[in-house]
Write a protein that holds these residues in place. Structure first.
Motif, short mmCIF file in Angstrom:
data_model
loop_
_atom_site.label_atom_id
_atom_site.label_comp_id
_atom_site.label_asym_id
_atom_site.label_seq_id
_atom_site.Cartn_x
_atom_site.Cartn_y
_atom_site.Cartn_z
N LYS A 107 0.84 -1.20 0.00
CA LYS A 107 0.00 0.00 0.00
C LYS A 107 0.88 1.24 0.00
CE LYS A 107 -4.04 -2.02 0.26
NZ LYS A 107 -5.06 -1.89 -0.82
N THR A 108 0.28 2.36 -0.32
CA THR A 108 1.01 3.61 -0.26
C THR A 108 1.47 3.88 1.17
OG1 THR A 108 0.90 6.01 -0.65
CG2 THR A 108 -1.12 4.94 0.10
N LEU A 117 -6.79 11.15 0.48
CA LEU A 117 -5.82 10.50 -0.41
C LEU A 117 -5.42 11.45 -1.53
CD1 LEU A 117 -4.20 8.07 -1.41
CD2 LEU A 117 -6.27 7.24 -2.55
N VAL A 145 -2.33 7.15 -9.02
CA VAL A 145 -2.13 6.67 -7.65
C VAL A 145 -3.48 6.50 -6.96
CG1 VAL A 145 -1.23 7.24 -5.37
CG2 VAL A 145 0.16 7.66 -7.40
N ASN A 158 -5.60 3.59 -8.52
CA ASN A 158 -5.00 2.29 -8.22
C ASN A 158 -5.13 1.95 -6.74
OD1 ASN A 158 -3.18 0.09 -9.47
ND2 ASN A 158 -2.07 0.65 -7.61
N GLU A 159 -4.89 2.93 -5.89
CA GLU A 159 -4.93 2.69 -4.44
C GLU A 159 -6.33 2.30 -3.99
OE1 GLU A 159 -3.19 2.20 -0.80
OE2 GLU A 159 -2.17 2.76 -2.66
N ASP A 195 -8.46 0.70 -5.79
CA ASP A 195 -8.87 -0.48 -6.57
C ASP A 195 -9.96 -0.16 -7.59
OD1 ASP A 195 -7.09 -2.25 -5.34
OD2 ASP A 195 -8.43 -2.51 -3.63
N THR A 211 -2.34 -4.13 -10.23
CA THR A 211 -2.73 -3.16 -9.19
C THR A 211 -1.67 -3.02 -8.10
OG1 THR A 211 -3.92 -4.88 -7.96
CG2 THR A 211 -5.19 -3.57 -9.54
N ARG A 212 -0.70 -3.94 -8.07
CA ARG A 212 0.32 -3.90 -7.02
C ARG A 212 1.70 -3.53 -7.54
NH1 ARG A 212 -0.66 -9.78 -4.73
NH2 ARG A 212 -1.28 -10.11 -6.89
N HIS A 261 3.36 -0.14 -6.43
CA HIS A 261 3.93 -0.09 -5.09
C HIS A 261 5.21 -0.89 -4.99
CE1 HIS A 261 0.53 2.06 -3.52
NE2 HIS A 261 -0.30 1.12 -3.89
#
Length: 224
Positions: A33-34, A44, A136, A139-140, A142, A185-186, A189
């Protein structure tokens, strides 16, 4: 509308290398995660906008005092630029960022009913929110697989020969085309964290790196 993803066909050998690379990243951190602190889509957006040319640690220190006071567009807009500045004046470019945060808060209130628009077009239309920030956020949360290319992602992508793109946009296109879909999606990060803590700009920690045997640039730093 989601950005269409064009997949690139790789040679069997290169496909296997890329698949193994991201499989290993997944074993190191399954759900990355961020490192920015946030509690809702609005905080965010603000945190990511503030993070441009600033460290996550520095932003978190500022928002630790700011968000208890203003964690929604109405309270943020009520602060005004001069009211916001004391909270973020430890962050680079704080005056311009303060103007953007107040402006985007007012737009969210006036055009979007106080709710952050969670689509790329409307996000990118907000002051201080470009493609990277929108990526960001999407994506964060989802909402849309995206890879925001900062200096860490740019550097790591080149060292791992995932891209030879000269611009962040081209690197993003290259990554979206080859990263295995289950990891899209990951990947953002993993690449950031790898660049921040392992594949550093001046002294990459190749001897500690879990993917060094898959890195074509390893010999540049540790020999053959």
């Amino acid at each position: 509308m989601k950005t269409p993803v064009r997949r690139k066909r790789l040679s069997p050998k290169e496909r296997a290398r890329v698949d193994e690379l991201f499989e290993r990243f997944s074993t190191l951190s399954e759900t990355p995660k961020t490192e920015l602190n946030f509690s809702n889509p609005f905080t965010l957006v603000v945190a990511v906008a503030l993070s441009a040319q600033a460290t996550d640690v520095g932003v978190n220190k500022a928002t630790a005092k700011l968000f208890p006071v203003a964690d929604n567009p109405a309270d943020m807009a009520a602060l005004g630029v001069e009211g916001l500045i004391p909270y973020i004046n430890s962050i680079g470019l704080f005056r311009n960022k303060a103007k953007n945060v107040i402006a985007l808060s007012e737009i969210i209130l006036n055009r979007h009913g106080g709710q952050v628009p969670l689509n790329r077009a409307d996000l990118e239309a907000l002051p201080g929110v470009g493609r990277k920030t929108a990526s960001v956020v999407l994506n964060e949360l989802d909402i849309e697989p995206a890879i925001a290319v900062d200096t860490h992602v740019f550097r790591v992508s080149h060292r791992l020969k995932l891209s030879s793109g000269k611009t962040p946009d081209k690197v993003e296109q290259d990554l979206m085309a080859i990263v295995p879909e289950p990891y899209l999606t990951r990947a953002h990060h993993w690449l950031i964290l790898h660049g921040r803590y392992v594949c550093a700009a001046r002294k990459p920690k190749c001897l500690e790196c879990q993917v060094s045997d898959l890195c074509p640039s390893r010999e540049l730093f540790v020999g053959g």
